[in-house]
Enzyme design. Structure first.
Site, short mmCIF file in Angstrom:
data_model
loop_
_atom_site.label_atom_id
_atom_site.label_comp_id
_atom_site.label_asym_id
_atom_site.label_seq_id
_atom_site.Cartn_x
_atom_site.Cartn_y
_atom_site.Cartn_z
N GLU A 1 -7.93 -1.04 -8.23
CA GLU A 1 -8.21 -2.20 -8.39
C GLU A 1 -8.86 -3.30 -8.59
O GLU A 1 -9.15 -4.25 -8.04
CB GLU A 1 -5.85 -2.68 -7.75
CG GLU A 1 -5.22 -2.58 -7.85
CD GLU A 1 -3.78 -2.53 -8.11
OE1 GLU A 1 -3.78 -3.94 -6.92
OE2 GLU A 1 -2.83 -2.23 -8.64
N GLU B 1 1.16 4.87 -14.23
CA GLU B 1 2.07 4.30 -12.77
C GLU B 1 3.16 3.51 -13.66
O GLU B 1 3.33 2.78 -14.34
CB GLU B 1 1.56 3.28 -12.15
CG GLU B 1 0.67 4.19 -11.18
CD GLU B 1 0.59 2.43 -10.24
OE1 GLU B 1 1.34 1.36 -9.96
OE2 GLU B 1 -0.67 2.75 -9.31
O1 9MR Z 1 5.24 0.77 -5.38
C1 9MR Z 1 4.85 0.61 -4.56
C2 9MR Z 1 5.77 -0.40 -3.79
O2 9MR Z 1 7.12 0.18 -3.16
C3 9MR Z 1 4.94 -1.34 -1.94
O3 9MR Z 1 5.84 -1.91 -2.19
C4 9MR Z 1 3.86 -1.97 -2.89
C5 9MR Z 1 3.16 -2.50 -2.35
O4 9MR Z 1 2.34 -2.95 -3.01
O5 9MR Z 1 3.07 -0.84 -3.99
C6 9MR Z 1 3.83 -0.57 -4.76
O6 9MR Z 1 2.69 0.80 -5.74
C7 9MR Z 1 2.01 -0.24 -6.51
C8 9MR Z 1 0.94 0.86 -6.56
O7 9MR Z 1 0.44 1.64 -5.44
C9 9MR Z 1 -0.44 -0.19 -7.04
N1 9MR Z 1 -0.65 -0.53 -8.34
C10 9MR Z 1 0.71 -0.88 -8.30
C11 9MR Z 1 2.37 -0.62 -7.22
C12 9MR Z 1 3.47 -1.34 -8.19
O8 9MR Z 1 2.99 -2.43 -6.78
#
Ligand code: 9MR
Length: 318
Positions: free
Chosen positions: A144, A251
């Site tokens: 990101e 994702e």
């Molecule tokens: O799915 C993940 C969630 O459990 C966490 O709380 C969160 C914290 O930022 O991150 C989520 O995964 C993210 C991923 O690592 C990067 N792209 C966005 C995803 C959804 O927020």
């Protein structure tokens, strides 16, 4: 007698070789998928019993983020990450390390350090990750960059003359630490936004001209996927494909009640899956109650498949 033993040994070795090569050759021919593209998912804490029925590539949902591994300085906790890595390796599934440099889920202690200490710590983190998972097929090096820049970016080059020196520095470190892995960048909001795609392509091309990047990750979460048009998706995919690099949907999730989700999957999944530059798709969770966003699940908590999953199974087998 000796000849008999040698004969037995040779045939056992041959059998082991056949078994090993069938694991390696068939790695994309597992889960729902037949063929060269993979269809993966996340692993959170433990591996769900149904995982291998559906998926054949592994991304840890949180356990390979810096903040998860090194919540307290110099005290590394790899246990959940090891679970995901070992499961992937023992099944012959590609493993993706997610992620090295990201402005979210940084360890809390990093932002207060001196610039020199920040640089030393992030260098150490990248090296440690490479030593632990030298056979990770893929690494999300920077996550990101257009939305969540790390607090320590000025310590690792800042914007610099390229505008993205901190990203270039991160990929240089990752190339050394993970010489066997494909290095990826990862971003959200791309699939529905051609002008953000242009900004993304600018970073990608800077990395590509230095030989530092092997593929492009696009997240494709529900807040874009639910409403994006097929036309916009194709515009974006073609812009990314013009870099000459493979694209990985990293994702994916799509919401909706059963019928809405089904209709969205039917309309949009093939656009991603069939694009010649898309080499693999990873979903972001699949079990009800265990997904980041409600109503993105494909498997109900009682084990029944939602219509979108039933359709996906048929679509991928045909
Ligand atoms: O799915 C993940 C969630 O459990 C966490 O709380 C969160 C914290 O930022 O991150 C989520 O995964 C993210 C991923 O690592 C990067 N792209 C966005 C995803 C959804 O927020």
């Amino acid at each position: 007698m000796l000849r008999l033993k040698v004969g037995k040994l040779v045939s056992s070795l041959a059998l082991a070789g056949v078994l090993l090569s069938s694991v390696l050759v068939n790695q994309a021919d597992a889960g729902l998928v037949n063929g060269s593209k993979f269809l993966g998912n996340v692993i959170a804490g433990s591996v769900p019993a149904s995982y291998g029925t559906y998926w054949n590539q592994v991304t840890p949902e949180n356990s390979t983020k810096w903040g998860s591994v090194e919540g307290s300085r110099n005290n590394m906790n790899w246990s959940q990450a090891d679970t995901a890595y070992n499961y992937a390796r023992s099944n012959g599934f590609p493993f993706k390390f997610h992620t090295l440099v990201w402005g979210s889920q940084e360890p809390g202690w990093v932002s207060g350090l001196s610039a020199a200490d920040q640089k030393a710590e992030v260098t150490q983190w990248i090296k440690a990750a490479g030593q632990r998972y030298p056979n990770a097929a893929f690494v999300d090096v920077v996550n990101e960059p257009l939305h969540a820049k790390p607090s320590f970016r000025n310590a690792i080059g800042g914007d610099g003359s390229t505008g993205w020196d901190w990203v270039i520095w991160s990929f240089q470190q990752a190339r050394q630490a993970f010489p066997n892995s494909k290095l990826l960048i990862n971003e959200y909001g791309i699939i529905s936004d051609p002008s953000l795609t242009d900004q993304y392509v600018n970073i990608i091309n800077q990395l590509k001209s230095r030989g530092l990047i092997d593929g492009i990750g696009i997240q494709c979460h529900q807040f874009n996927m639910d409403t994006v048009s097929v036309n916009t998706m194709n515009t974006v995919l073609n812009k990314l494909a013009a870099t000459g690099l493979p694209i990985y949907v990293s994702e994916l999730d799509i919401t909706g009640d059963d019928n809405t989700q089904l209709a969205r999957y039917k309309e949009k999944f093939p656009v991603l899956w069939q694009h010649p530059s898309v080499k693999g798709v990873t979903l972001w969770g699949y079990i009800q109650g265990q997904t980041w966003k409600a109503n993105t699940h494909l498997l109900n908590s009682n084990g029944t498949e939602r219509p979108a999953l039933q359709w996906l199974r048929q679509y991928l087998r045909s």
